[in-house]
Design a protein around this motif. Structure first.
Motif, PDB file in Angstrom:
ATOM      1  N   ILE A 114       0.860  -1.182   0.000  1.00 11.06           N
ATOM      2  CA  ILE A 114       0.000   0.000   0.000  1.00 11.06           C
ATOM      3  C   ILE A 114       0.899   1.235   0.000  1.00 11.06           C
ATOM      4  O   ILE A 114       1.720   1.408   0.908  1.00 11.06           O
ATOM      5  N   PHE A 115       0.758   2.068  -1.007  1.00  7.39           N
ATOM      6  CA  PHE A 115       1.534   3.317  -1.109  1.00  7.39           C
ATOM      7  C   PHE A 115       0.573   4.480  -0.873  1.00  7.39           C
ATOM      8  O   PHE A 115      -0.340   4.715  -1.671  1.00  7.39           O
ATOM      9  N   TYR A 116       0.766   5.176   0.233  1.00  9.35           N
ATOM     10  CA  TYR A 116      -0.074   6.339   0.546  1.00  9.35           C
ATOM     11  C   TYR A 116       0.691   7.585   0.096  1.00  9.35           C
ATOM     12  O   TYR A 116       1.736   7.913   0.645  1.00  9.35           O
ATOM     13  N   ILE A 117       0.158   8.287  -0.901  1.00  8.45           N
ATOM     14  CA  ILE A 117       0.844   9.423  -1.525  1.00  8.45           C
ATOM     15  C   ILE A 117       0.124  10.712  -1.153  1.00  8.45           C
ATOM     16  O   ILE A 117      -1.081  10.853  -1.414  1.00  8.45           O
ATOM     17  N   ASP A 118       0.855  11.627  -0.546  1.00 10.09           N
ATOM     18  CA  ASP A 118       0.314  12.954  -0.246  1.00 10.09           C
ATOM     19  C   ASP A 118       1.191  13.977  -0.968  1.00 10.09           C
ATOM     20  O   ASP A 118       2.411  14.041  -0.730  1.00 10.09           O
ATOM     21  N   LEU A 119       0.582  14.755  -1.861  1.00 11.71           N
ATOM     22  CA  LEU A 119       1.362  15.717  -2.642  1.00 11.71           C
ATOM     23  C   LEU A 119       1.892  16.829  -1.749  1.00 11.71           C
ATOM     24  O   LEU A 119       1.183  17.334  -0.868  1.00 11.71           O
ATOM     25  N   ASP A 120       3.120  17.215  -1.979  1.00 20.17           N
ATOM     26  CA  ASP A 120       3.718  18.344  -1.272  1.00 20.17           C
ATOM     27  C   ASP A 120       3.513  19.619  -2.092  1.00 20.17           C
ATOM     28  O   ASP A 120       3.492  19.590  -3.326  1.00 20.17           O
ATOM     29  N   ASN A 121       3.354  20.712  -1.393  1.00 14.90           N
ATOM     30  CA  ASN A 121       3.281  22.043  -2.030  1.00 14.90           C
ATOM     31  C   ASN A 121       2.092  22.180  -2.980  1.00 14.90           C
ATOM     32  O   ASN A 121       2.130  22.991  -3.922  1.00 14.90           O
ATOM     33  N   PHE A 122       1.024  21.421  -2.742  1.00 16.36           N
ATOM     34  CA  PHE A 122      -0.148  21.550  -3.619  1.00 16.36           C
ATOM     35  C   PHE A 122      -1.050  22.710  -3.186  1.00 16.36           C
ATOM     36  O   PHE A 122      -1.602  23.431  -4.023  1.00 16.36           O
ATOM     37  N   LYS A 123      -1.209  22.900  -1.886  1.00 15.34           N
ATOM     38  CA  LYS A 123      -2.112  23.944  -1.402  1.00 15.34           C
ATOM     39  C   LYS A 123      -1.735  25.336  -1.921  1.00 15.34           C
ATOM     40  O   LYS A 123      -2.632  26.100  -2.312  1.00 15.34           O
ATOM     41  N   PRO A 124      -0.457  25.708  -1.953  1.00 12.02           N
ATOM     42  CA  PRO A 124      -0.132  27.029  -2.498  1.00 12.02           C
ATOM     43  C   PRO A 124      -0.563  27.219  -3.960  1.00 12.02           C
ATOM     44  O   PRO A 124      -0.896  28.336  -4.378  1.00 12.02           O
ATOM     45  N   ILE A 125      -0.555  26.129  -4.737  1.00  8.19           N
ATOM     46  CA  ILE A 125      -1.013  26.237  -6.133  1.00  8.19           C
ATOM     47  C   ILE A 125      -2.487  26.576  -6.166  1.00  8.19           C
ATOM     48  O   ILE A 125      -2.930  27.460  -6.911  1.00  8.19           O
ATOM     49  N   ASN A 126      -3.272  25.881  -5.359  1.00  9.05           N
ATOM     50  CA  ASN A 126      -4.707  26.169  -5.288  1.00  9.05           C
ATOM     51  C   ASN A 126      -4.957  27.594  -4.830  1.00  9.05           C
ATOM     52  O   ASN A 126      -5.833  28.300  -5.346  1.00  9.05           O
TER      53      ASN A 126
ATOM     54  N   GLY B 154      -8.509  11.637  -1.397  1.00 11.01           N
ATOM     55  CA  GLY B 154      -8.677  12.943  -0.781  1.00 11.01           C
ATOM     56  C   GLY B 154      -8.353  14.028  -1.779  1.00 11.01           C
ATOM     57  O   GLY B 154      -8.127  13.750  -2.961  1.00 11.01           O
ATOM     58  N   GLY B 155      -8.313  15.281  -1.313  1.00 12.62           N
ATOM     59  CA  GLY B 155      -8.041  16.379  -2.230  1.00 12.62           C
ATOM     60  C   GLY B 155      -6.764  16.188  -3.012  1.00 12.62           C
ATOM     61  O   GLY B 155      -6.747  16.260  -4.241  1.00 12.62           O
ATOM     62  N   ASP B 156      -5.650  15.961  -2.334  1.00 13.23           N
ATOM     63  CA  ASP B 156      -4.366  15.742  -2.996  1.00 13.23           C
ATOM     64  C   ASP B 156      -3.702  14.465  -2.491  1.00 13.23           C
ATOM     65  O   ASP B 156      -2.480  14.357  -2.443  1.00 13.23           O
ATOM     66  N   GLU B 157      -4.530  13.487  -2.129  1.00 18.16           N
ATOM     67  CA  GLU B 157      -4.025  12.225  -1.598  1.00 18.16           C
ATOM     68  C   GLU B 157      -4.424  11.062  -2.515  1.00 18.16           C
ATOM     69  O   GLU B 157      -5.570  10.981  -2.967  1.00 18.16           O
ATOM     70  N   PHE B 158      -3.477  10.186  -2.753  1.00 13.54           N
ATOM     71  CA  PHE B 158      -3.687   9.041  -3.630  1.00 13.54           C
ATOM     72  C   PHE B 158      -3.187   7.782  -2.937  1.00 13.54           C
ATOM     73  O   PHE B 158      -2.291   7.837  -2.090  1.00 13.54           O
ATOM     74  N   ILE B 159      -3.767   6.663  -3.306  1.00 19.12           N
ATOM     75  CA  ILE B 159      -3.297   5.364  -2.823  1.00 19.12           C
ATOM     76  C   ILE B 159      -3.049   4.461  -4.017  1.00 19.12           C
ATOM     77  O   ILE B 159      -3.881   4.379  -4.919  1.00 19.12           O
ATOM     78  N   VAL B 160      -1.912   3.807  -4.015  1.00 19.59           N
ATOM     79  CA  VAL B 160      -1.601   2.790  -5.014  1.00 19.59           C
ATOM     80  C   VAL B 160      -1.466   1.460  -4.282  1.00 19.59           C
ATOM     81  O   VAL B 160      -0.783   1.379  -3.254  1.00 19.59           O
ATOM     82  N   ILE B 161      -2.138   0.452  -4.784  1.00 18.39           N
ATOM     83  CA  ILE B 161      -2.024  -0.902  -4.226  1.00 18.39           C
ATOM     84  C   ILE B 161      -1.256  -1.736  -5.237  1.00 18.39           C
ATOM     85  O   ILE B 161      -1.759  -2.049  -6.322  1.00 18.39           O
ATOM     86  N   GLY B 162      -0.020  -2.065  -4.880  1.00 21.83           N
ATOM     87  CA  GLY B 162       0.826  -2.870  -5.753  1.00 21.83           C
ATOM     88  C   GLY B 162       0.659  -4.347  -5.450  1.00 21.83           C
ATOM     89  O   GLY B 162       0.758  -4.761  -4.296  1.00 21.83           O
ATOM     90  N   THR B 163       0.398  -5.138  -6.457  1.00 19.13           N
ATOM     91  CA  THR B 163       0.129  -6.569  -6.259  1.00 19.13           C
ATOM     92  C   THR B 163       1.284  -7.429  -6.775  1.00 19.13           C
ATOM     93  O   THR B 163       2.135  -6.964  -7.536  1.00 19.13           O
ATOM     94  N   GLN B 164       1.285  -8.677  -6.341  1.00 22.59           N
ATOM     95  CA  GLN B 164       2.235  -9.687  -6.808  1.00 22.59           C
ATOM     96  C   GLN B 164       3.697  -9.251  -6.605  1.00 22.59           C
ATOM     97  O   GLN B 164       4.540  -9.426  -7.482  1.00 22.59           O
ATOM     98  N   LEU B 165       3.956  -8.664  -5.447  1.00 26.95           N
ATOM     99  CA  LEU B 165       5.331  -8.283  -5.115  1.00 26.95           C
ATOM    100  C   LEU B 165       5.995  -9.427  -4.350  1.00 26.95           C
ATOM    101  O   LEU B 165       5.357 -10.097  -3.532  1.00 26.95           O
ATOM    102  N   GLU B 166       7.262  -9.633  -4.599  1.00 29.95           N
ATOM    103  CA  GLU B 166       7.975 -10.750  -3.974  1.00 29.95           C
ATOM    104  C   GLU B 166       8.872 -10.308  -2.823  1.00 29.95           C
ATOM    105  O   GLU B 166       9.356 -11.157  -2.057  1.00 29.95           O
ATOM    106  N   SER B 167       9.135  -8.997  -2.690  1.00 25.75           N
ATOM    107  CA  SER B 167      10.025  -8.538  -1.619  1.00 25.75           C
ATOM    108  C   SER B 167       9.779  -7.071  -1.327  1.00 25.75           C
ATOM    109  O   SER B 167       9.137  -6.360  -2.115  1.00 25.75           O
ATOM    110  N   GLU B 168      10.302  -6.614  -0.194  1.00 24.08           N
ATOM    111  CA  GLU B 168      10.220  -5.198   0.142  1.00 24.08           C
ATOM    112  C   GLU B 168      10.957  -4.350  -0.882  1.00 24.08           C
ATOM    113  O   GLU B 168      10.550  -3.221  -1.180  1.00 24.08           O
TER     114      GLU B 168
END
Length: 393
Positions: free
Chosen positions: A252-264, A297-311
């Protein structure tokens, strides 16, 4: 079979079609053809009713003329409805000019006491012309309604021949009069049945499209086209099926964009939306077909990577995601630099349900924020149960 039975049967069949077209006409945002066909079958119904009422009088001149006057009015309405249904840009005024010419012919035949054949041929030729036009338009667009317009074209062409040949046959064989009405009733019924089928097919298509749109609204983020948080739980169950092999894991990759609020705040939400769409496209460009990506969320994304064999594989994915987030985003003539904080958790190492895995990844993401942003870290629990974060980027 008596004339009363023949015409009562025709009247009953036409009444059923009238009620069906009135019902479809009342459906919101229905195709306009339905209303025109309700009007056209009304005149066919009135023509048959007139026959039933006038037959006892025995005045064939009155019976045939009254029937013909009402029957002619059905045809321009029927053809207009077909053109409106198919979206054909036709000069509809010519339909009414032709109908008016047929009515004038009937009026002249009545006042001049013309023969039955002369009286019939004038409006029969007009009706045949309408039928052949309907057959041609239907044949041209025969693939629009799952084959229903094939039936419309065939029945209309046969009806056109019937209108041309019938008066001549009846003149030589008066006994054909009753048979001709039975045949005409069958062909007209096939016409309206096929048109009703085409209309219901259109309703079915609308229903399927509406259902697909509703599913998109329920499961997809309308701005980016990624999956939304609601649908992610269902997709995660499918992702676990891909992790059933020994040593396979899900990240599970939880991605929160940096410096997005100033653009808005400075450039406006419309620019912010374009930035989010560009980021979503980059995420989709990185992940595999078996992976899952969602906006949560507003500037938050999640990627679920499957079939991984190692960290290490999870680290490689995070590295690619971060590299894409660190590139400038072009909107119009301006470029914007964001970055991203990415937290990682692993199934089944850190948890076995999506909610807890997201909590772990979220915790790791906040540690990246505290460490200065624009990096990635993996969640790691201490042997004693206390959480511990392992920095890897």
């Amino acid at each position: 079979m008596s004339y009363e039975i023949v015409h009562t049967f025709g009247f009953s069949v036409y009444l059923v079609f009238l009620l069906m077209f009135l019902w479809t006409y009342r459906v919101p945002r229905t195709n306009p053809g339905s209303g025109w066909w309700a009007a056209s079958i009304s005149f066919a119904l009135l023509a048959r009713l007139t026959l039933v009422l006038l037959i006892p009088s025995g005045d064939m001149k009155l019976i045939v003329t009254a029937y013909a006057v009402l029957n002619v009015l059905e045809k321009p309405l029927l053809l207009t409805g077909l053109c409106r249904f198919l979206g054909i840009d036709a000069r509809e005024r010519w339909f009414w000019i032709a109908a008016a010419a047929a009515e004038l012919w009937l009026l002249a035949a009545w006042t001049q006491d013309a023969s039955t054949l002369a009286r019939s041929l004038g409006y029969s030729v007009t009706n045949a012309g309408f039928m052949f036009a309907i057959a041609w338009f239907s044949y041209q667009r025969r693939n629009d309604s799952k084959g229903w317009l094939h039936m419309t074209a065939a029945a209309s062409a046969a009806m056109g021949v019937h209108w041309l040949v019938g008066p001549v046959v009846i003149d030589f064989q008066p006994g054909w009069f009753k048979t001709g009405f039975v045949l005409g009733t069958i062909l007209v019924s096939l016409q309206y049945l096929s048109l009703l089928g085409a209309m219901l097919t259109l309703f079915q298509r609308r229903l399927v499209d509406a259902e697909a749109k509703a599913l998109d609204m329920a499961f997809l983020d309308p701005l980016t086209g990624l999956n939304n948080k609601r649908y992610m739980n269902t997709l995660f169950d499918h992702a676990l099926l891909l992790a059933t092999r020994p040593h396979h894991m899900v990240a599970i990759f939880y991605i929160d964009l940096d410096n997005f609020k100033p653009i808005n705040d400075t450039a406006g939400h419309h620019v912010g939306d374009e930035v989010l769409k560009a980021i979503a496209a980059r995420i989709k460009g990185i992940v595999r077909s078996t992976d899952i990506c969602a906006r949560v969320g507003g500037d938050e994304f999640i990627v679920i990577g499957t079939q991984l064999e190692s960290e290490n594989q999870a680290f490689e994915v995070a590295k690619k995601l971060l590299a894409q987030m660190m590139q400038h985003v072009q909107v119009g003539d301006r470029q914007y630099l964001l970055g991203a904080s990415i937290g990682i958790s692993l199934y089944p190492l850190h948890a076995r349900d999506l909610h807890k895995l997201i909590q772990c990844a979220d915790s790791a993401m906040y540690q990246v924020k505290r460490n200065g942003k624009s990096g990635y870290e993996i969640y790691k629990a201490q042997p004693g149960g206390e959480p511990q974060l392992q920095a890897v980027g």
